[in-house]
Design a protein around this motif. Structure first.
Motif, PDB file in Angstrom:
ATOM      1  N   ILE A 101       0.818  -1.208   0.000  1.00  0.00           N
ATOM      2  CA  ILE A 101       0.000   0.000   0.000  1.00  0.00           C
ATOM      3  C   ILE A 101       0.849   1.253   0.000  1.00  0.00           C
ATOM      4  O   ILE A 101       0.404   2.329   0.373  1.00  0.00           O
ATOM      5  N   GLY A 102       2.137   1.110  -0.393  1.00  0.00           N
ATOM      6  CA  GLY A 102       3.009   2.275  -0.375  1.00  0.00           C
ATOM      7  C   GLY A 102       3.221   2.749   1.049  1.00  0.00           C
ATOM      8  O   GLY A 102       3.412   1.955   1.960  1.00  0.00           O
ATOM      9  N   ASP A 103       3.179   4.025   1.281  1.00  0.00           N
ATOM     10  CA  ASP A 103       3.429   4.587   2.605  1.00  0.00           C
ATOM     11  C   ASP A 103       2.149   5.064   3.283  1.00  0.00           C
ATOM     12  O   ASP A 103       2.179   5.938   4.145  1.00  0.00           O
ATOM     13  N   LEU A 104       1.021   4.505   2.893  1.00  0.00           N
ATOM     14  CA  LEU A 104      -0.237   4.956   3.466  1.00  0.00           C
ATOM     15  C   LEU A 104      -0.357   4.568   4.932  1.00  0.00           C
ATOM     16  O   LEU A 104       0.159   3.544   5.377  1.00  0.00           O
ATOM     17  N   ARG A 105      -1.004   5.387   5.698  1.00  0.00           N
ATOM     18  CA  ARG A 105      -1.378   5.068   7.071  1.00  0.00           C
ATOM     19  C   ARG A 105      -2.903   5.106   7.157  1.00  0.00           C
ATOM     20  O   ARG A 105      -3.542   5.729   6.313  1.00  0.00           O
ATOM     21  N   PRO A 106      -3.523   4.452   8.125  1.00  0.00           N
ATOM     22  CA  PRO A 106      -2.880   3.813   9.276  1.00  0.00           C
ATOM     23  C   PRO A 106      -2.167   2.510   8.925  1.00  0.00           C
ATOM     24  O   PRO A 106      -2.609   1.771   8.055  1.00  0.00           O
ATOM     25  N   THR A 152       0.726  13.049  20.046  1.00  0.00           N
ATOM     26  CA  THR A 152      -0.224  13.360  18.984  1.00  0.00           C
ATOM     27  C   THR A 152       0.441  13.135  17.637  1.00  0.00           C
ATOM     28  O   THR A 152       1.651  13.327  17.482  1.00  0.00           O
ATOM     29  N   ASN A 153      -0.336  12.725  16.696  1.00  0.00           N
ATOM     30  CA  ASN A 153       0.175  12.481  15.353  1.00  0.00           C
ATOM     31  C   ASN A 153       0.624  13.779  14.708  1.00  0.00           C
ATOM     32  O   ASN A 153      -0.011  14.825  14.858  1.00  0.00           O
ATOM     33  N   ASP A 154       1.755  13.740  13.972  1.00  0.00           N
ATOM     34  CA  ASP A 154       2.205  14.903  13.203  1.00  0.00           C
ATOM     35  C   ASP A 154       2.854  14.416  11.917  1.00  0.00           C
ATOM     36  O   ASP A 154       2.863  13.209  11.628  1.00  0.00           O
ATOM     37  N   ALA A 155       3.414  15.328  11.143  1.00  0.00           N
ATOM     38  CA  ALA A 155       3.944  14.999   9.824  1.00  0.00           C
ATOM     39  C   ALA A 155       5.134  14.049   9.893  1.00  0.00           C
ATOM     40  O   ALA A 155       5.459  13.381   8.904  1.00  0.00           O
ATOM     41  N   ASN A 156       5.810  13.972  11.037  1.00  0.00           N
ATOM     42  CA  ASN A 156       6.977  13.106  11.176  1.00  0.00           C
ATOM     43  C   ASN A 156       6.660  11.755  11.800  1.00  0.00           C
ATOM     44  O   ASN A 156       7.550  10.913  11.936  1.00  0.00           O
ATOM     45  N   THR A 157       5.411  11.549  12.203  1.00  0.00           N
ATOM     46  CA  THR A 157       5.022  10.292  12.848  1.00  0.00           C
ATOM     47  C   THR A 157       4.819   9.204  11.804  1.00  0.00           C
ATOM     48  O   THR A 157       4.084   9.384  10.839  1.00  0.00           O
ATOM     49  N   GLN A 158       5.465   8.057  12.018  1.00  0.00           N
ATOM     50  CA  GLN A 158       5.301   6.912  11.123  1.00  0.00           C
ATOM     51  C   GLN A 158       4.435   5.815  11.735  1.00  0.00           C
ATOM     52  O   GLN A 158       3.739   5.104  11.016  1.00  0.00           O
ATOM     53  N   THR A 213      -4.940  -0.053  17.148  1.00  0.00           N
ATOM     54  CA  THR A 213      -4.812   0.653  15.876  1.00  0.00           C
ATOM     55  C   THR A 213      -3.680   1.673  15.928  1.00  0.00           C
ATOM     56  O   THR A 213      -3.267   2.134  17.002  1.00  0.00           O
ATOM     57  N   ASP A 214      -3.209   2.030  14.752  1.00  0.00           N
ATOM     58  CA  ASP A 214      -2.241   3.105  14.565  1.00  0.00           C
ATOM     59  C   ASP A 214      -3.023   4.413  14.486  1.00  0.00           C
ATOM     60  O   ASP A 214      -3.928   4.550  13.669  1.00  0.00           O
ATOM     61  N   ASP A 215      -2.659   5.369  15.349  1.00  0.00           N
ATOM     62  CA  ASP A 215      -3.355   6.672  15.354  1.00  0.00           C
ATOM     63  C   ASP A 215      -2.780   7.541  14.249  1.00  0.00           C
ATOM     64  O   ASP A 215      -1.726   8.138  14.394  1.00  0.00           O
ATOM     65  N   ALA A 216      -3.494   7.607  13.121  1.00  0.00           N
ATOM     66  CA  ALA A 216      -3.062   8.423  12.001  1.00  0.00           C
ATOM     67  C   ALA A 216      -3.922   9.670  11.866  1.00  0.00           C
ATOM     68  O   ALA A 216      -3.927  10.340  10.834  1.00  0.00           O
ATOM     69  N   SER A 217      -4.676  10.029  12.932  1.00  0.00           N
ATOM     70  CA  SER A 217      -5.607  11.147  12.855  1.00  0.00           C
ATOM     71  C   SER A 217      -4.867  12.484  12.875  1.00  0.00           C
ATOM     72  O   SER A 217      -3.726  12.569  13.335  1.00  0.00           O
TER      73      SER A 217
END
Length: 471
Positions: free
Chosen positions: A247-252, A446-452, A467-471
């Motif tokens: 799925i490439g780099d998509l999150r969650p 909290t999720n931010d642009a650098n969170t993987q 779950t992975d918090d991608a919110s």
């Protein structure tokens, strides 16, 4: 980048895959011994190639209540299949519903028949007759790769064998919205396949509207990809069940709690409300090889790995808390964070050697919550315990990375040195968040642009999903 899902060792295994256009993951349960194999492959991606092996004796993968064929919209279902035996009927894909007729819609499946030809079936919603049957005319040879595609374009269904139209039919009937299966009929496991499947792709568009050249390389995900399985990954002598979805780099990111275990005893790991650093729950490990796992995101030019932990004891032996460790069956090596008695230690392997080799991060004096972190800013590795810097090492080499690696939380693969205690607020980032002593956060991340990856381990007591918090 293909991302790995779950390596499970029970007869009924949970395989997790992702669907980009759905914005989440499709949970698939496999039956029998569906697994990766490098005995045959059509294409390889990255460093390891392979395909998915079905042994013809009850092997199939089922998406419970997850239809991948839409009711009436366009779609493309395709794969490369390598039959080792075509005696009897062998289902490739199906969405067949219950054994009764309560589900609205028509039963749909694609199967190789005993005459060595591929047929496509759509049974009407009343289950009394066929809406259509496409009888393929191309003879399928055993022990060779064949590209099979079925396309719905408006109300026309077309079967393609190696890119050539092998029959078509028309119907406006709705396909039943029920389980999607690979390798057998979804309602009863019949027509189980014997052979290998590679490059499984389900798309929400009609990719082919006329004859075409069969694909000559592995598929890449795009906005129309609902499911993409390359069948690639590491292999162990006891089989490997990391079924890989690209799925490439998509999150969650797909996160799985493995409740089956072969090392240790006691209760399976789960979400627990007995302890929490933040919120009302955390991840409980009970000193066995059960664990939480997720496909490892590719490192950036910097990184931070961090989490909170609360051990049951400061005098126990070696306890591995997190990492990618355990050799080929588990995706190789790159990092490991452990507790040895009261000492918190780590390894990082990058380039061709250890960049941190069983170094001391720090020592805990109690069984309270403690924060541990490893950072790398592109030139220096730093370790931290409760915000205080421990061992460091200069290196421009990132941790080793393999596209099929899976990170384990609560232990690591191939070990009996398992963790007893709680873990909370696991985060991987593509930046070095800490380069000097700091005060650990007083609230959940909290999720931010650098969170993987961000795991809060929120839930009710006893939950075995998170779950992975991608919110």
């Amino acid at each position: 980048m293909p991302l790995g899902a779950a390596r499970l060792n029970t007869l009924s295994k949970v395989l997790t895959t992702a669907a980009a256009t759905r914005g989440g993951f499709v949970n698939i349960t496999s039956f029998g011994q569906v697994q990766l194999s490098n005995a045959q492959m059509k294409f390889s991606t990255g460093t390891r190639g392979g395909s998915i092996l079905f042994d013809g004796t009850g092997d199939y993968a089922l998406a419970d209540n997850q239809p991948l064929f839409p009711a009436t919209d366009d779609f493309t279902a395709e794969c490369f299949v390598y039959f080792t035996d075509t005696s009897g009927d062998k289902a490739i894909f199906s969405q067949h519903g219950d054994s009764g007729t309560s589900n609205a819609g028509s039963r749909f499946f694609i199967a190789a028949q005993s005459n060595n030809k591929v047929d496509v079936y759509l049974r009407n919603s009343g289950n009394s007759d066929w809406s259509f049957r496409i009888f393929g005319t191309t003879t399928i040879s055993t022990n060779t790769w064949t590209h099979v595609a079925v396309v719905r374009n408006s109300n026309t269904f077309t079967l393609y064998i190696n890119g050539t139209n092998d029959g078509s039919a028309s119907s406006s009937d709705s396909i039943i919205q029920s389980d999607f299966a690979i390798g057998a009929l979804s309602n009863n496991g019949a027509y189980d396949l014997l052979g290998y499947i590679d490059e499984i792709r389900i798309s929400d568009t009609a990719r082919y509207t006329g004859n075409f050249t069969a694909p000559t390389s592995a598929f890449t995900p795009d906005v129309n990809t609902k499911l993409l399985l390359h069948g690639d990954g590491p292999y162990g002598s006891d089989g490997n069940f990391h079924i890989v979805d690209d799925i490439g780099d998509l999150r969650p990111i797909d996160v799985h709690i493995q409740t089956a275990y072969t090392v240790g005893s006691g209760s399976a790991p789960s979400i627990s409300t007995a302890q929490a650093k933040f919120g009302s729950s955390s991840f409980r490990m009970n000193d066995n090889s059960g664990h939480c796992q997720f496909p490892t995101p590719e490192w950036g030019s910097e990184l931070t790995l961090e989490f909170w932990f609360k051990p049951d004891s400061t005098s126990a032996g070696l306890q591995h808390m997190s990492g990618v460790w355990g050799g080929s069956p588990h995706g190789g090596f790159n990092h490991l964070i452990s507790l040895s008695g009261a000492n918190v230690r780590c390894y990082v392997f990058g380039g061709s050697t250890f960049r941190l080799n069983n170094v001391l991060i720090g020592t805990i004096s109690n069984t309270d919550w403690h924060h541990v972190a490893i950072t790398w800013d592109g030139s220096t590795y730093r370790t931290f315990l409760d915000g205080t810097m421990g061992a460091t090492s200069s290196s421009s080499d990132a941790p080793g990375f393999d596209q099929h690696q899976v990170t384990w939380v609560g232990t690591v693969g191939g070990t009996s040195d398992t963790f007893a205690g709680y873990i909370d607020e696991y985060r991987q980032s593509k930046t070095a968040r800490y380069t000097a002593n700091f005060t650990p956060s007083g609230s959940q991340f909290t999720n931010d642009a650098n969170t993987q990856v961000l795991l809060h381990f929120n839930g009710t007591n006893g939950d075995t999903t998170t779950t992975d918090d991608a919110s």
